[in-house]
Design an enzyme around this catalytic site. Structure first.
Site, short mmCIF file in Angstrom:
data_model
loop_
_atom_site.label_atom_id
_atom_site.label_comp_id
_atom_site.label_asym_id
_atom_site.label_seq_id
_atom_site.Cartn_x
_atom_site.Cartn_y
_atom_site.Cartn_z
N THR A 30 0.85 -1.19 0.00
CA THR A 30 0.00 0.00 0.00
C THR A 30 0.88 1.24 0.00
O THR A 30 1.79 1.36 0.82
CB THR A 30 -0.91 -0.03 1.25
OG1 THR A 30 -1.88 -1.06 1.05
CG2 THR A 30 -1.61 1.30 1.47
N HIS A 61 -7.25 -10.61 -0.02
CA HIS A 61 -6.43 -10.23 1.14
C HIS A 61 -7.10 -10.80 2.40
O HIS A 61 -7.98 -10.17 2.98
CB HIS A 61 -6.30 -8.72 1.22
CG HIS A 61 -5.21 -8.26 2.16
ND1 HIS A 61 -4.55 -9.11 3.01
CD2 HIS A 61 -4.66 -7.03 2.35
CE1 HIS A 61 -3.65 -8.41 3.70
NE2 HIS A 61 -3.70 -7.15 3.32
N TYR A 89 -7.53 -7.25 8.06
CA TYR A 89 -8.60 -6.62 7.27
C TYR A 89 -9.84 -7.51 7.26
O TYR A 89 -9.87 -8.54 7.92
CB TYR A 89 -8.06 -6.26 5.88
CG TYR A 89 -6.92 -5.28 6.03
CD1 TYR A 89 -7.16 -3.97 6.45
CD2 TYR A 89 -5.59 -5.68 5.86
CE1 TYR A 89 -6.12 -3.08 6.67
CE2 TYR A 89 -4.54 -4.79 6.07
CZ TYR A 89 -4.82 -3.49 6.49
OH TYR A 89 -3.78 -2.62 6.73
N ARG A 141 -4.10 -14.46 0.34
CA ARG A 141 -3.01 -14.19 1.29
C ARG A 141 -3.54 -14.38 2.71
O ARG A 141 -4.63 -13.90 3.04
CB ARG A 141 -2.50 -12.75 1.11
CG ARG A 141 -1.14 -12.53 1.76
CD ARG A 141 -0.49 -11.22 1.34
NE ARG A 141 0.96 -11.35 1.45
CZ ARG A 141 1.78 -10.42 1.90
NH1 ARG A 141 1.31 -9.24 2.27
NH2 ARG A 141 3.09 -10.63 1.98
N ARG A 176 9.74 -4.79 1.02
CA ARG A 176 10.55 -3.57 1.14
C ARG A 176 11.72 -3.50 0.16
O ARG A 176 11.98 -2.42 -0.40
CB ARG A 176 11.00 -3.40 2.59
CG ARG A 176 9.82 -3.03 3.51
CD ARG A 176 10.12 -3.29 4.97
NE ARG A 176 10.32 -4.73 5.19
CZ ARG A 176 10.82 -5.25 6.30
NH1 ARG A 176 11.19 -4.45 7.29
NH2 ARG A 176 10.96 -6.56 6.43
C1 LIG Z 1 4.79 0.17 2.95
C2 LIG Z 1 4.16 -1.19 3.11
C3 LIG Z 1 2.88 -1.40 2.64
C4 LIG Z 1 2.29 -2.68 2.73
N1 LIG Z 1 1.05 -2.88 2.20
C5 LIG Z 1 0.52 -4.13 2.15
C6 LIG Z 1 -0.72 -4.39 1.47
O1 LIG Z 1 -1.34 -3.53 0.85
N2 LIG Z 1 -1.18 -5.68 1.48
C7 LIG Z 1 -0.50 -6.70 2.12
O2 LIG Z 1 -0.96 -7.84 2.09
N3 LIG Z 1 0.67 -6.46 2.76
C8 LIG Z 1 1.20 -5.23 2.77
N4 LIG Z 1 2.43 -5.03 3.37
C9 LIG Z 1 3.22 -6.18 3.86
C10 LIG Z 1 4.17 -6.65 2.75
O3 LIG Z 1 3.46 -7.21 1.66
C11 LIG Z 1 5.17 -7.72 3.26
O4 LIG Z 1 4.45 -8.82 3.77
C12 LIG Z 1 6.11 -7.16 4.33
O5 LIG Z 1 6.71 -5.95 3.90
C13 LIG Z 1 7.21 -8.17 4.71
O6 LIG Z 1 7.97 -8.52 3.58
P1 LIG Z 1 9.45 -7.88 3.35
O7 LIG Z 1 10.26 -8.27 4.56
O8 LIG Z 1 9.93 -8.51 2.07
O9 LIG Z 1 9.28 -6.39 3.24
C14 LIG Z 1 3.01 -3.75 3.33
C15 LIG Z 1 4.30 -3.52 3.84
C16 LIG Z 1 4.88 -2.26 3.72
C17 LIG Z 1 6.30 -2.05 4.21
#
Ligand SMILES: Cc1cc2nc3c(=O)[nH]c(=O)nc-3n(C[C@H](O)[C@H](O)[C@H](O)COP(=O)(O)O)c2cc1C
Length: 358
Positions: free
Chosen positions: A25, A174, A179, A226, A317
């Site tokens: 997001t 999702h 949510y 998910r 990230r």
């Molecule tokens: C800025 C940001 C926005 C995110 N938005 C969503 C989202 O819209 N839907 C979702 O399922 N997870 C969302 N997440 C979680 C990420 O999909 C992911 O699971 C999380 O960053 C861990 O993975 P990583 O260690 O590779 O970053 C978000 C995470 C971040 C940092």
């Protein structure tokens, strides 16, 4: 031999590699409509095998946050079509994450006439940012009536049809991170006494009816989900029957033939540990593709793929901060660090201006 950079199949699709961009997001969709800046952002990252979009609302009621996109109006559909085309032109496939925020919402973020809904009238602890008045407590949701449940299911099905009409390869439900779908699954947010609350069979009914309706609308090869077992984000709580509940759900999802299950693990972000046993359970019960996520780097991704723990690896990230993550992971180049201050702010800063390798 790299598994990560080899092709993979997903339903009828061939992915150019096994690296998935996690749903992120980013709150750049002013007026809840996807725009050219977003098309540029996604196109920059289209060397992934699969892009899963940011959470996108199937209805006005589901827009809990400011500036998140929807997929229920003609204008939104047109905006998303430009994004799907831009991503496809660069080789990635793209699924839209359908996110109904439910009680993680504030009326100041919703258009006139929209309602904050949840399984029960229990507000989530915690605050929500609003453009109009800054931080506010999450709103008290209205407990959904059976008619509300039926319309929400219909909204998901129509949203999925809209996504496919916009050129998307599929949708991800999702069911994670607190949510609406997870609000139904979890006993702390769902205290209904009708057929949608109580036992896991009842708490999962809404999720499974949504899955059935979306499968009927666009076909099971185009529908993933998910899930975040052991997740506590957005005021979800741990409880005793977590593992047996998710095992029951995995069997149900397998029977329906969804194309993938995508497991969230936010322990690298400080959340409770997600036991290996539950990831292994999904692997053995669910015959479709399994996506694992959370804190991956290239080496760990290769290790888990080689060990057969999953089919695809999702990365959040690092993709946010490195549009050319695939090239960097292939060559072992250094990565840009993500700038948290611009995760959710409007405009191109910290969004489309991360540098690529020369
Ligand atoms: C800025 C940001 C926005 C995110 N938005 C969503 C989202 O819209 N839907 C979702 O399922 N997870 C969302 N997440 C979680 C990420 O999909 C992911 O699971 C999380 O960053 C861990 O993975 P990583 O260690 O590779 O970053 C978000 C995470 C971040 C940092």
């Amino acid at each position: 031999m790299s598994q990560l950079f080899s092709t993979a199949t997903l339903g009828t699709l061939t992915l150019q590699n096994r690296l998935v961009m996690s749903p992120l997001t980013r709150n750049r969709a002013t007026g809840n409509i996807p725009n050219e800046l977003m098309a540029e952002y996604y196109a920059q990252r289209a060397s992934a095998g699969l892009i899963i979009t940011e959470g996108t609302s199937p209805s006005a009621n589901g827009l809990g946050y400011p500036r998140i996109p929807g997929i229920y109006s003609a204008e939104q559909l047109a905006g998303w079509k430009r994004i799907a085309d831009a991503v496809h032109a660069r080789g990635a496939k793209i699924f839209m994450q359908l996110m109904h925020c439910g009680r993680i919402a504030h009326p100041l973020n919703l258009p006139a006439g929209a309602r904050v809904l949840g399984p029960s009238a229990i507000a989530a602890a915690g605050d929500m940012y609003t453009d109009a008045e800054g931080m506010k407590q999450n709103a008290m949701p209205q407990a959904m009536s059976e008619a509300d449940i039926r319309s929400a299911i219909e909204e998901y099905a129509q949203a999925a049809k809209n996504a496919v009409a916009a050129g998307f390869d599929g949708v991800e439900l999702h069911g994670a991170n607190g949510y609406l779908l997870e609000q139904f699954l979890r006993p702390n947010s769902n205290q209904r006494s009708d057929g949608y609350g109580g036992t896991i069979e009842n708490r999962a009914r809404f999720v499974l009816e949504v899955a059935d309706a979306v499968i009927k609308a666009i076909g099971k090869d185009k529908v993933g989900i998910r899930l975040s077992p052991y997740g506590v984000f957005n005021d979800m709580t741990l409880y005793d029957k977590m593992e047996s509940d998710y095992t029951w759900l995995a069997h149900q999802l397998n029977a329906r033939g969804l194309v993938y299950i995508h497991v969230v693990d936010h322990s690298p972000m400080g959340a409770p540990k997600v036991p290996d046993s539950i990831k292994e359970m999904f692997r053995s019960v669910f015959k479709g593709k399994l996506i694992l996520s959370g804190g991956y780097d290239a080496a760990r991704a290769e290790r888990d793929l080689a060990a057969g723990k999953c089919d695809l690896i999702a990365v959040g990230r690092p993709f946010l901060a490195n549009p050319d993550l695939v090239a960097r992971w292939k060559s072992g180049a250094a990565e840009n660090a993500p700038d948290m201050d611009t995760f959710y702010t409007p405009g191109p800063k910290g969004y489309t201006d991360y540098p690529t390798l020369g």
